[in-house]
Design a protein around this motif. Structure first.
Motif, PDB file in Angstrom:
ATOM      1  N   TYR A   1       0.830  -1.210   0.000  1.00 22.40           N
ATOM      2  CA  TYR A   1       0.000   0.000   0.000  1.00 22.40           C
ATOM      3  C   TYR A   1       0.866   1.263   0.000  1.00 22.40           C
ATOM      4  O   TYR A   1       0.565   2.243  -0.669  1.00 22.40           O
ATOM      5  N   GLN A   2       1.918   1.206   0.808  1.00 23.21           N
ATOM      6  CA  GLN A   2       2.843   2.338   0.886  1.00 23.21           C
ATOM      7  C   GLN A   2       3.493   2.564  -0.481  1.00 23.21           C
ATOM      8  O   GLN A   2       3.604   3.705  -0.952  1.00 23.21           O
ATOM      9  N   ALA A   3       3.861   1.465  -1.125  1.00 18.75           N
ATOM     10  CA  ALA A   3       4.476   1.567  -2.459  1.00 18.75           C
ATOM     11  C   ALA A   3       3.467   2.113  -3.473  1.00 18.75           C
ATOM     12  O   ALA A   3       3.831   2.886  -4.369  1.00 18.75           O
ATOM     13  N   PHE A   4       2.220   1.724  -3.326  1.00 18.82           N
ATOM     14  CA  PHE A   4       1.172   2.294  -4.183  1.00 18.82           C
ATOM     15  C   PHE A   4       1.153   3.816  -4.057  1.00 18.82           C
ATOM     16  O   PHE A   4       1.082   4.542  -5.051  1.00 18.82           O
ATOM     17  N   ARG A   5       1.217   4.315  -2.819  1.00 19.05           N
ATOM     18  CA  ARG A   5       1.144   5.769  -2.623  1.00 19.05           C
ATOM     19  C   ARG A   5       2.371   6.469  -3.204  1.00 19.05           C
ATOM     20  O   ARG A   5       2.285   7.592  -3.717  1.00 19.05           O
ATOM     21  N   VAL A   6       3.522   5.797  -3.122  1.00 19.36           N
ATOM     22  CA  VAL A   6       4.721   6.362  -3.758  1.00 19.36           C
ATOM     23  C   VAL A   6       4.500   6.451  -5.265  1.00 19.36           C
ATOM     24  O   VAL A   6       4.868   7.448  -5.904  1.00 19.36           O
ATOM     25  N   ALA A   7       3.868   5.421  -5.845  1.00 17.59           N
ATOM     26  CA  ALA A   7       3.606   5.437  -7.293  1.00 17.59           C
ATOM     27  C   ALA A   7       2.691   6.612  -7.661  1.00 17.59           C
ATOM     28  O   ALA A   7       2.931   7.302  -8.666  1.00 17.59           O
ATOM     29  N   ILE A   8       1.674   6.848  -6.861  1.00 14.33           N
ATOM     30  CA  ILE A   8       0.744   7.950  -7.160  1.00 14.33           C
ATOM     31  C   ILE A   8       1.452   9.299  -6.958  1.00 14.33           C
ATOM     32  O   ILE A   8       1.286  10.224  -7.764  1.00 14.33           O
ATOM     33  N   ALA A   9       2.246   9.400  -5.911  1.00 15.37           N
ATOM     34  CA  ALA A   9       2.990  10.648  -5.682  1.00 15.37           C
ATOM     35  C   ALA A   9       3.939  10.915  -6.848  1.00 15.37           C
ATOM     36  O   ALA A   9       4.097  12.061  -7.298  1.00 15.37           O
ATOM     37  N   THR A  10       4.543   9.850  -7.348  1.00  8.66           N
ATOM     38  CA  THR A  10       5.462   9.984  -8.490  1.00  8.66           C
ATOM     39  C   THR A  10       4.699  10.477  -9.727  1.00  8.66           C
ATOM     40  O   THR A  10       5.167  11.353 -10.458  1.00  8.66           O
ATOM     41  N   ALA A  11       3.507   9.917  -9.938  1.00  9.57           N
ATOM     42  CA  ALA A  11       2.675  10.362 -11.073  1.00  9.57           C
ATOM     43  C   ALA A  11       2.306  11.834 -10.915  1.00  9.57           C
ATOM     44  O   ALA A  11       2.384  12.613 -11.872  1.00  9.57           O
ATOM     45  N   ASN A  12       1.934  12.219  -9.702  1.00 13.23           N
ATOM     46  CA  ASN A  12       1.526  13.607  -9.472  1.00 13.23           C
ATOM     47  C   ASN A  12       2.692  14.583  -9.575  1.00 13.23           C
ATOM     48  O   ASN A  12       2.485  15.772  -9.850  1.00 13.23           O
ATOM     49  N   GLN A  13       3.911  14.078  -9.334  1.00 14.17           N
ATOM     50  CA  GLN A  13       5.088  14.918  -9.580  1.00 14.17           C
ATOM     51  C   GLN A  13       5.220  15.224 -11.063  1.00 14.17           C
ATOM     52  O   GLN A  13       5.626  16.310 -11.459  1.00 14.17           O
TER      53      GLN A  13
ATOM     54  N   ALA B   1      -5.198  15.911 -15.319  1.00 16.38           N
ATOM     55  CA  ALA B   1      -5.532  16.508 -16.618  1.00 16.38           C
ATOM     56  C   ALA B   1      -4.290  16.603 -17.497  1.00 16.38           C
ATOM     57  O   ALA B   1      -4.340  16.287 -18.697  1.00 16.38           O
ATOM     58  N   ASP B   2      -3.171  17.017 -16.906  1.00 12.78           N
ATOM     59  CA  ASP B   2      -1.924  17.119 -17.673  1.00 12.78           C
ATOM     60  C   ASP B   2      -1.477  15.745 -18.185  1.00 12.78           C
ATOM     61  O   ASP B   2      -1.035  15.611 -19.331  1.00 12.78           O
ATOM     62  N   ARG B   3      -1.588  14.749 -17.302  1.00 10.51           N
ATOM     63  CA  ARG B   3      -1.152  13.398 -17.690  1.00 10.51           C
ATOM     64  C   ARG B   3      -2.024  12.896 -18.834  1.00 10.51           C
ATOM     65  O   ARG B   3      -1.524  12.349 -19.825  1.00 10.51           O
ATOM     66  N   TYR B   4      -3.333  13.099 -18.708  1.00 10.12           N
ATOM     67  CA  TYR B   4      -4.265  12.641 -19.747  1.00 10.12           C
ATOM     68  C   TYR B   4      -4.007  13.373 -21.063  1.00 10.12           C
ATOM     69  O   TYR B   4      -3.967  12.763 -22.135  1.00 10.12           O
ATOM     70  N   HIS B   5      -3.808  14.657 -20.975  1.00  7.45           N
ATOM     71  CA  HIS B   5      -3.590  15.458 -22.177  1.00  7.45           C
ATOM     72  C   HIS B   5      -2.368  14.954 -22.945  1.00  7.45           C
ATOM     73  O   HIS B   5      -2.410  14.754 -24.160  1.00  7.45           O
ATOM     74  N   HIS B   6      -1.281  14.695 -22.217  1.00  6.29           N
ATOM     75  CA  HIS B   6      -0.052  14.264 -22.890  1.00  6.29           C
ATOM     76  C   HIS B   6      -0.194  12.846 -23.449  1.00  6.29           C
ATOM     77  O   HIS B   6       0.235  12.562 -24.581  1.00  6.29           O
ATOM     78  N   LEU B   7      -0.800  11.961 -22.656  1.00  3.44           N
ATOM     79  CA  LEU B   7      -1.031  10.577 -23.087  1.00  3.44           C
ATOM     80  C   LEU B   7      -1.838  10.570 -24.391  1.00  3.44           C
ATOM     81  O   LEU B   7      -1.488   9.888 -25.365  1.00  3.44           O
ATOM     82  N   ARG B   8      -2.910  11.363 -24.431  1.00  2.00           N
ATOM     83  CA  ARG B   8      -3.776  11.395 -25.600  1.00  2.00           C
ATOM     84  C   ARG B   8      -3.036  11.960 -26.818  1.00  2.00           C
ATOM     85  O   ARG B   8      -3.156  11.462 -27.933  1.00  2.00           O
ATOM     86  N   GLN B   9      -2.228  12.982 -26.537  1.00  6.16           N
ATOM     87  CA  GLN B   9      -1.440  13.578 -27.611  1.00  6.16           C
ATOM     88  C   GLN B   9      -0.482  12.542 -28.233  1.00  6.16           C
ATOM     89  O   GLN B   9      -0.380  12.430 -29.453  1.00  6.16           O
ATOM     90  N   GLN B  10       0.186  11.775 -27.347  1.00  8.73           N
ATOM     91  CA  GLN B  10       1.121  10.762 -27.849  1.00  8.73           C
ATOM     92  C   GLN B  10       0.368   9.691 -28.631  1.00  8.73           C
ATOM     93  O   GLN B  10       0.825   9.235 -29.681  1.00  8.73           O
ATOM     94  N   ALA B  11      -0.812   9.277 -28.112  1.00 11.38           N
ATOM     95  CA  ALA B  11      -1.602   8.238 -28.794  1.00 11.38           C
ATOM     96  C   ALA B  11      -2.063   8.748 -30.159  1.00 11.38           C
ATOM     97  O   ALA B  11      -2.058   8.013 -31.155  1.00 11.38           O
ATOM     98  N   GLN B  12      -2.417  10.036 -30.226  1.00 10.24           N
ATOM     99  CA  GLN B  12      -2.905  10.591 -31.496  1.00 10.24           C
ATOM    100  C   GLN B  12      -1.769  10.750 -32.500  1.00 10.24           C
ATOM    101  O   GLN B  12      -1.948  10.555 -33.708  1.00 10.24           O
ATOM    102  N   THR B  13      -0.584  11.077 -31.983  1.00 10.18           N
ATOM    103  CA  THR B  13       0.589  11.141 -32.859  1.00 10.18           C
ATOM    104  C   THR B  13       0.838   9.767 -33.492  1.00 10.18           C
ATOM    105  O   THR B  13       1.049   9.644 -34.701  1.00 10.18           O
ATOM    106  N   LEU B  14       0.796   8.740 -32.651  1.00 12.10           N
ATOM    107  CA  LEU B  14       1.005   7.379 -33.156  1.00 12.10           C
ATOM    108  C   LEU B  14      -0.055   7.052 -34.211  1.00 12.10           C
ATOM    109  O   LEU B  14       0.257   6.518 -35.281  1.00 12.10           O
TER     110      LEU B  14
END
Lengths: 371, 371
Positions: A262-274, A279-292
């Motif tokens: 569980y603690q490692a899960f929270r580190v993973a989420i904190a890392t994502a939020n860093q 919204a930023d993560r989704y925007h970039h992911l979608r942009q990369q998928a659309q480029t592909l």
């Protein structure tokens, strides 16, 4: 942030399993070691476990836009789907509606409900809509056509694992709730991809895992249950954790889990939020998928199955005259590209993440051009 | 072998949770790191997971004296009990017999079976027999008195968690099987304690965890299902792992788990086998428990609840005029002694393991004498 799995590898399988940051890996080792330091089965650890569970639900709840009390910690998405599908008092002749794109594990649960309780399983055709531009009115009409007066639950994916369609949950809830039909959602491919405010959607169950798009450890997942249906649902698998828990979510938990994850899960989420907010993560992911998607359209022997620019990270590719499984093996063994072969419809599925770089996309495109 | 939790601590809570050897801790970290090195969701890891699951069942099966095909990997004992209790086609009016010493989690499952299917739960008095020397004939007569023509299952512990009684499973099977009554066993306190040859006992279900007496990681457990009843049982929670699996045991597995813990589990078992074989471990554990029992009898204000020398690792202690919970907290905080307070009957439970040293016993006795 260092992700060991990404070193020297083009990784496009986030829809199967994410990759762990070095900090997340270290948190796993640290978590297990600290349980021993605090004396294993001790009052010190008992207090720690309680706090870990609370903090973990807090973080999940923040990501999903709900209250922590509504979260059940599970091992994976499928356990959450099982909790939802087994939770109501099914009567012989009740009907359960699913799409023809649900995961085989979910389909198997519905078969057992049918065998055990005489529940009638209806299946609406979703796959046929995957090859045309998204059209919510048509989709809602198809669902509506499959509802009966004794339909009690609709079980669907938020993002469809084998087509990438994003289902309009709010509209589906508005269609079904007036007839008291519960909406159970398989969120395996949406959590960690779409920005989420579940409380606004009105869905009843939302089953997810942390080990895919969230890039957290294997063995951690969760289920959201809408507090409005608390009186209608009962746990099936039961244990001391559900008995001791005071919240709606806790009632559906069973017994001892690998708490240090569980603690490692929270580190993973904190890392994502860093990296950036949802919204930023989704925007970039979608942009990369659309480029592909754009680039794939320029390769003659390639058929990209998404009919329009992808709105999530899933991009489906078939190559004329080639078996998807052979291709997937070939790309892993000869080009260090991890990309999944899908059984139905048969194709490759590229899972594009916000961690996916331009170089990753170029590596895949180069390999596909060389086929 | 170094066990970090045992440094500077008197550890007597193996019945709650074991302690991890340094090698087991290292295997956890190594296991998760290697999954990343092999590319997370990759063909290489897929082959590895399959092999890990097979090897883990092989090791569990060897320890239990059964075939690997009969083993379902679970998260903990309670999940195994749930699989067993939910597996048959219960009809209204069917009866399920349990003892009055079963774990609250198991009792809660039976309540839900009663609510959902109209199963009648019978409870035979086992606790009253705990205060006299073990007498299998009396016990079998009590069970026999509680059987009805429509009793379909008996759910009992092998070693009773709150009394330490060891139930004579072979004789219970001989009593019940002629009436087609299935025997489901909660093995939380027997696995890793008693030498086992389950195939000789004839029981139908045996649910266990690896994180207690086996000193393996949190989150790993299993269930044995007797192949003779394969046609009578169905999985309730279902997922892709159960669909893909070919064996009886695999049918009852659901979906993604923290697979890297399996490797650490096998390191824990290998570490135990380095210490000695099952018989040697049991012999030493029992000897240590009996030494403690003898010594406790010489302390005036102490009441040792075991009526005769313990045959397993559980020793129950009450101290005149003292709350068990207060005592347990006091001993942890002031003497670094981890010993559990039991709710019913209220007492301390010392879990004595083959790792328990003479010094550990002396530390507990000294602390108790000083009260």
């Amino acid at each position: 942030m260092h992700y060991p799995a990404l070193s020297g590898r083009t990784y496009l399988n986030y829809g199967g399993q994410g990759v762990l940051a070095q900090a997340t890996l270290e948190a796993i080792a640290k978590g297990f070691a600290e349980v021993e330091e605090r004396g294993s089965f001790s009052h010190a650890n008992s207090a720690w476990f309680t706090q870990e569970i609370a903090q973990t639900k807090q973080v999940m709840a923040e990501e999903l836009g709900v209250s922590p009390d509504t979260i059940t910690l599970t091992e994976n998405t499928t356990v959450g789907c099982n909790i939802a599908l087994w939770s109501i008092d099914w009567r012989k002749g009740d009907r359960l509606l699913i799409s023809d794109c649900e995961h085989p594990g979910v389909v198997a649960i519905t078969r057992e409900l049918s065998r055990r309780y005489g529940v009638i399983i209806d299946v609406f055709p979703l796959l046929q809509l995957a090859h045309q531009p998204a059209d919510n009115q048509t989709l809602l009409q198809v669902i509506s056509d499959y509802l009966h007066s004794n339909t009690r639950m609709l079980c669907i994916s938020h993002v469809v694992w084998n087509t990438g369609q994003i289902l309009p949950l709010k509209e589906i809830v508005e269609l079904c709730h007036p007839s008291n039909i519960l909406i159970a959602v398989d969120a395996a491919q949406s959590v960690g991809v779409l920005p989420l405010r579940l409380a606004d959607l009105g869905i009843d169950f939302y089953a997810f895992t942390a080990h895919k798009w969230w890039c957290a450890p294997l063995g951690v997942g969760g289920l959201y249950i809408n507090p409005a249906i608390a009186d209608q649902v009962h746990p099936t698998y039961i244990g001391w954790r559900g008995l001791e828990g005071k919240s709606l979510g806790a009632k559906f938990e069973v017994a001892t889990s690998a708490y240090p994850l569980y603690q490692a899960f929270r580190v993973a989420i904190a890392t994502a939020n860093q990296w950036g907010n949802q919204a930023d993560r989704y925007h970039h992911l979608r942009q990369q998928a659309q480029t592909l998607w754009q680039e794939l359209k320029c390769i003659p022997q390639i058929n990209c199955l998404n009919p329009e620019p992808p709105q999530c990270g899933l991009v489906f590719i078939s190559v004329a005259g080639k078996s998807a499984l052979d291709l997937s093996r070939h790309l892993e063994n000869h080009a260090n590209i991890c990309i999944r072969a899908m059984p139905h419809p048969p194709c490759l599925r590229a899972s594009v993440h916000y961690l996916t770089t331009d170089k990753d996309l170029e590596n895949l495109l180069t390999a596909l051009r060389q086929l």
